[in-house]
Scaffold this motif. Structure first.
Motif, mmCIF file in Angstrom:
data_model
loop_
_atom_site.group_PDB
_atom_site.id
_atom_site.type_symbol
_atom_site.label_atom_id
_atom_site.label_comp_id
_atom_site.label_asym_id
_atom_site.label_seq_id
_atom_site.Cartn_x
_atom_site.Cartn_y
_atom_site.Cartn_z
ATOM 1 N N GLU A 1 -2.140 0.348 -15.935
ATOM 2 C CA GLU A 1 -2.252 -0.521 -17.116
ATOM 3 C C GLU A 1 -1.772 -1.930 -16.804
ATOM 4 N N ALA A 2 -0.687 -2.040 -16.048
ATOM 5 C CA ALA A 2 -0.150 -3.360 -15.703
ATOM 6 C C ALA A 2 -1.076 -4.125 -14.768
ATOM 7 N N LEU A 3 -1.881 -3.407 -13.979
ATOM 8 C CA LEU A 3 -2.743 -4.055 -12.974
ATOM 9 C C LEU A 3 -4.159 -4.327 -13.472
ATOM 10 N N VAL A 4 -4.485 -3.919 -14.696
ATOM 11 C CA VAL A 4 -5.837 -4.128 -15.236
ATOM 12 C C VAL A 4 -6.276 -5.591 -15.136
ATOM 13 N N PRO A 5 -5.427 -6.573 -15.499
ATOM 14 C CA PRO A 5 -5.876 -7.987 -15.409
ATOM 15 C C PRO A 5 -6.195 -8.432 -13.984
ATOM 16 N N SER A 6 -5.688 -7.710 -13.008
ATOM 17 C CA SER A 6 -5.900 -8.097 -11.599
ATOM 18 C C SER A 6 -6.813 -7.117 -10.879
ATOM 19 N N LEU A 7 -7.656 -6.430 -11.628
ATOM 20 C CA LEU A 7 -8.489 -5.373 -11.064
ATOM 21 C C LEU A 7 -9.384 -5.878 -9.936
ATOM 22 N N GLU A 8 -10.073 -6.985 -10.152
ATOM 23 C CA GLU A 8 -11.052 -7.446 -9.151
ATOM 24 C C GLU A 8 -10.405 -7.835 -7.827
ATOM 25 N N PRO A 9 -9.358 -8.696 -7.816
ATOM 26 C CA PRO A 9 -8.735 -8.999 -6.517
ATOM 27 C C PRO A 9 -8.081 -7.781 -5.871
ATOM 28 N N LEU B 1 0.830 -1.219 0.000
ATOM 29 C CA LEU B 1 0.000 0.000 0.000
ATOM 30 C C LEU B 1 0.855 1.256 0.000
ATOM 31 N N TRP B 2 1.947 1.244 0.752
ATOM 32 C CA TRP B 2 2.833 2.409 0.755
ATOM 33 C C TRP B 2 3.473 2.611 -0.613
ATOM 34 N N VAL B 3 3.922 1.532 -1.236
ATOM 35 C CA VAL B 3 4.518 1.662 -2.570
ATOM 36 C C VAL B 3 3.501 2.284 -3.530
ATOM 37 N N LEU B 4 2.263 1.796 -3.480
ATOM 38 C CA LEU B 4 1.216 2.338 -4.365
ATOM 39 C C LEU B 4 0.893 3.796 -4.027
ATOM 40 N N ALA B 5 0.837 4.106 -2.744
ATOM 41 C CA ALA B 5 0.491 5.473 -2.334
ATOM 42 C C ALA B 5 1.563 6.477 -2.747
ATOM 43 N N TYR B 6 2.808 6.028 -2.821
ATOM 44 C CA TYR B 6 3.914 6.943 -3.139
ATOM 45 C C TYR B 6 4.277 6.975 -4.613
ATOM 46 N N LEU B 7 3.486 6.336 -5.460
ATOM 47 C CA LEU B 7 3.813 6.309 -6.880
ATOM 48 C C LEU B 7 3.905 7.736 -7.446
ATOM 49 N N PRO B 8 5.000 8.086 -8.111
ATOM 50 C CA PRO B 8 5.059 9.392 -8.793
ATOM 51 C C PRO B 8 3.957 9.493 -9.842
ATOM 52 N N LYS B 9 3.442 10.672 -10.075
ATOM 53 C CA LYS B 9 2.293 10.844 -10.972
ATOM 54 C C LYS B 9 2.529 10.275 -12.358
ATOM 55 N N GLY B 10 3.721 10.501 -12.891
ATOM 56 C CA GLY B 10 3.997 10.029 -14.244
ATOM 57 C C GLY B 10 4.040 8.523 -14.364
ATOM 58 N N PHE B 11 4.245 7.846 -13.253
ATOM 59 C CA PHE B 11 4.353 6.381 -13.244
ATOM 60 C C PHE B 11 3.002 5.712 -13.006
ATOM 61 N N ARG B 12 2.030 6.450 -12.520
ATOM 62 C CA ARG B 12 0.740 5.862 -12.156
ATOM 63 C C ARG B 12 0.019 5.212 -13.341
ATOM 64 N N PRO B 13 -0.057 5.885 -14.496
ATOM 65 C CA PRO B 13 -0.741 5.235 -15.636
ATOM 66 C C PRO B 13 -0.100 3.914 -16.036
ATOM 67 N N VAL B 14 1.220 3.823 -15.927
ATOM 68 C CA VAL B 14 1.933 2.584 -16.272
ATOM 69 C C VAL B 14 1.519 1.472 -15.323
ATOM 70 N N VAL B 15 1.483 1.775 -14.042
ATOM 71 C CA VAL B 15 1.101 0.775 -13.035
ATOM 72 C C VAL B 15 -0.360 0.372 -13.225
ATOM 73 N N SER C 1 -3.704 7.002 -5.993
ATOM 74 C CA SER C 1 -2.713 6.677 -7.019
ATOM 75 C C SER C 1 -3.307 5.866 -8.155
ATOM 76 N N LEU C 2 -4.240 4.974 -7.829
ATOM 77 C CA LEU C 2 -4.800 4.054 -8.827
ATOM 78 C C LEU C 2 -6.160 4.507 -9.348
ATOM 79 N N ILE C 3 -6.489 5.781 -9.146
ATOM 80 C CA ILE C 3 -7.820 6.247 -9.528
ATOM 81 C C ILE C 3 -8.069 6.060 -11.018
ATOM 82 N N GLY C 4 -7.015 6.158 -11.822
ATOM 83 C CA GLY C 4 -7.168 5.938 -13.270
ATOM 84 C C GLY C 4 -7.611 4.533 -13.582
ATOM 85 N N LEU C 5 -7.181 3.573 -12.785
ATOM 86 C CA LEU C 5 -7.584 2.176 -12.969
ATOM 87 C C LEU C 5 -9.060 1.993 -12.642
#
Length: 535
Positions: free
Chosen positions: A180-188, A164-178, A214-218
């Motif tokens: 996109e990578a987490l889309v297949p695991s959205l439900e869990p 949770l801390w890693v996700l909370a501290y994601l730099p803004k420019g890196f958030r869309p990348v994360v 951080s993950l609001i785009g997801l």
């Protein structure tokens, strides 16, 4: 090539310390960096910047070695702090590919093994920044995504916290990348964050707020289901849960994350605006909640009022809701003490003696809120609050009433001048306040009459005879030097702004001049001005 700003001797010393397996010199260096003794502290920072300029790769490796191997948690924490201070974006590109791969794998091991939570929090921020730098270079870090998914679903709280801390501290420019990578695991992932938002562990709760931001785009872009709806409801339940358990420091952290959400993606809050405002008003109206926490809530409401996507909806809130919003905000102006230092004209703080930070923040908030909501919505309510406070028996409320009048006069002067009966009511109340039983209320009334607004200038033009008479009487009545100083200043301001022909109508001008000449402070300019009137 430009000669280095660091002496060769210092460069040699830096290389020796960084390339050595001995960590004692670095620990001594930490004691200077985090100490308060000069010039050792300045010398330590010079050494640090010399290392960064000439040996950044060695510096990164050395700091990581201390983080990985030191048995002392304070030393590990200090090493992580220095690494964040130096900025990963400057150091990471200096590492070789082999060193980068080593760091990637071993930093994730650190997140699993670190036992000190303050150090772990710092390491999570470093990992987030590393991920961003790896992405900028066009590379991927699939092991990080795997770690995040496994850890956030773990039954082990420390692993959940790390993810949770890693996700909370994601730099803004890196958030869309994360995202996109987490889309297949959205439900869990959604289920895990929902569970974290209701965790009895307050640290996990608040860091889950940050993860949502951080993950609001997801959660926004996924079709077929409103994933964010459940999360927002859980966030508000979590906030009230923190407040009910008197964990206000954590609650302030949670509200701060909501402020970040408003600033980043305000449009997602449109469907929930009414409910959010009402929920926050419930917090503001709760007597158990401290003023410090209420200030964070006010900042959240102000952020929504100023956000381009939300401001029109805020201005259309029902009258009752805006009344509650302004009423609760007025409570912040009661944070003032009758400080003995205020009565001393030589006090360094002067008029601010006794005014707590909450009071000052309340003034700023009311000023910004009235601007954001517009004078047509705020003036009728604020004027009603002003009249009510001026009838109160408690001096703080009367003082707050004049403070509010000063705020709305700044923002709504023209509307107040044109408002039927407003001028008559204001002048009657202010003149009455010249003789208030409490000197601080008197001071506030005299100070108000020096405000450079159209309202005050209009009052001076239309009621100058009444005002001069009242100020003249106040010179005789008030013995408090702080208040008397304001009476003189109010007279001076009046003389500067009212035409001399009008003031000559006052029959006792010579008497006022005589009184002013006897005042020991700030009277010369007044005496000269009045003498000019007689010419």
């Amino acid at each position: 090539m430009m000669e280095s700003e660091f002496p060769q001797e210092l460069q040699t010393q830096a290389y020796g310390i960084l390339s050595s397996n001995d960590v004692e010199p670095l620990e001594a260096f930490f004691s200077h960096v985090f100490g308060s003794q000069e010039p050792q502290r300045s010398q330590a920072y010079t050494f640090l910047h010399c290392c960064k300029k000439h040996f950044p790769h060695l510096l990164f490796k050395k700091l990581f070695f201390v983080i990985r191997c030191s048995p002392v948690s304070d030393t590990r924490s200090r090493s992580a702090l220095v690494l964040r201070y130096l900025k990963i974006c400057d150091l990471w590109p200096t590492l070789s590919l082999i060193a980068q791969n080593y760091m990637k794998s071993h930093f994730l091991v650190c997140l699993q093994e670190e036992v000190s939570m303050p150090t772990l929090r710092l390491l999570c921020g470093i990992v987030s920044e590393m991920g961003s730098e790896i992405s900028k270079a066009g590379n991927e870090w699939p092991e990080l995504m795997e770690f995040l998914l496994n850890s956030i679903q773990s039954d082990y709280e420390k692993l959940q916290q790390s993810a949770l801390w890693v996700l909370a501290y994601l730099p803004k420019g890196f958030r869309p990348v994360v995202c996109e990578a987490l889309v297949p695991s959205l439900e869990p992932l959604h289920s895990a964050i929902l569970q974290a938002l209701s965790s009895p562990n307050a640290d996990i709760q608040v860091s889950a707020f940050g993860a949502v931001v951080s993950l609001i785009g997801l959660f926004m872009s996924s079709k077929g289901r409103n994933w964010f709806n459940d999360l927002l409801r859980a966030m508000m339940v979590g906030l009230f849960n923190l407040l009910s358990h008197l964990k206000e420091e954590y609650a302030r952290g949670a509200v701060n994350e909501l402020i970040m959400l408003v600033m980043d993606k305000p449009q997602i809050l449109k469907p929930y605006l009414n409910h959010l405002v009402l929920d926050m008003l419930n917090v503001l109206e709760c007597k158990k909640v401290t003023d410090e926490t209420k200030l964070f809530v006010d900042k959240f409401l102000l952020a929504m009022s100023e956000a381009t996507d939300l401001a029109p909806m805020m201005r259309e809130l029902p009258h009752e809701t805006i009344f509650r919003l302004l009423t609760t905000s007025m409570q912040l102006l009661l944070s003032i003490k009758d400080d003995n230092a205020w009565y001393n004209t030589e006090s360094e703080q002067g008029e601010n003696d006794g005014k707590m930070d909450v009071y000052k923040s309340g003034i700023l908030f009311l000023r910004k809120l009235s601007t954001a909501l517009g004078e047509k919505r705020t003036l009728p309510i604020c004027f009603e609050l002003f009249l009510g406070h001026m009838e109160a028996t408690e001096w703080k409320e009367r003082y707050a009433g004049i403070s509010l009048l000063a705020v709305i006069a700044e923002e709504c002067s023209d509307e107040m001048v044109m408002r039927k009966g407003c001028l008559d009511q204001v002048i009657a109340i202010i003149l009455k306040s010249f003789n208030d039983p409490h000197p601080r209320v008197c001071w506030a009334a005299f100070n108000f009459m020096q405000q450079p607004t159209n309202l005050v200038q209009t009052m001076q033009i239309l009621y100058h005879l009444k005002i001069v008479y009242a100020l003249d009487a106040a010179l005789d009545q008030h013995r408090n030097p702080t208040v008397k100083e304001q009476v003189v200043s109010a007279l001076q301001y009046l003389l500067k702004n009212v035409p001399s022909d009008s003031l000559r109508m006052h029959t006792d001008l010579d008497g006022i001049l005589w009184k002013l000449q006897k005042e020991p402070q700030k009277t010369d300019q007044n005496a000269l001005a009045l003498r000019d009137l007689q010419l």
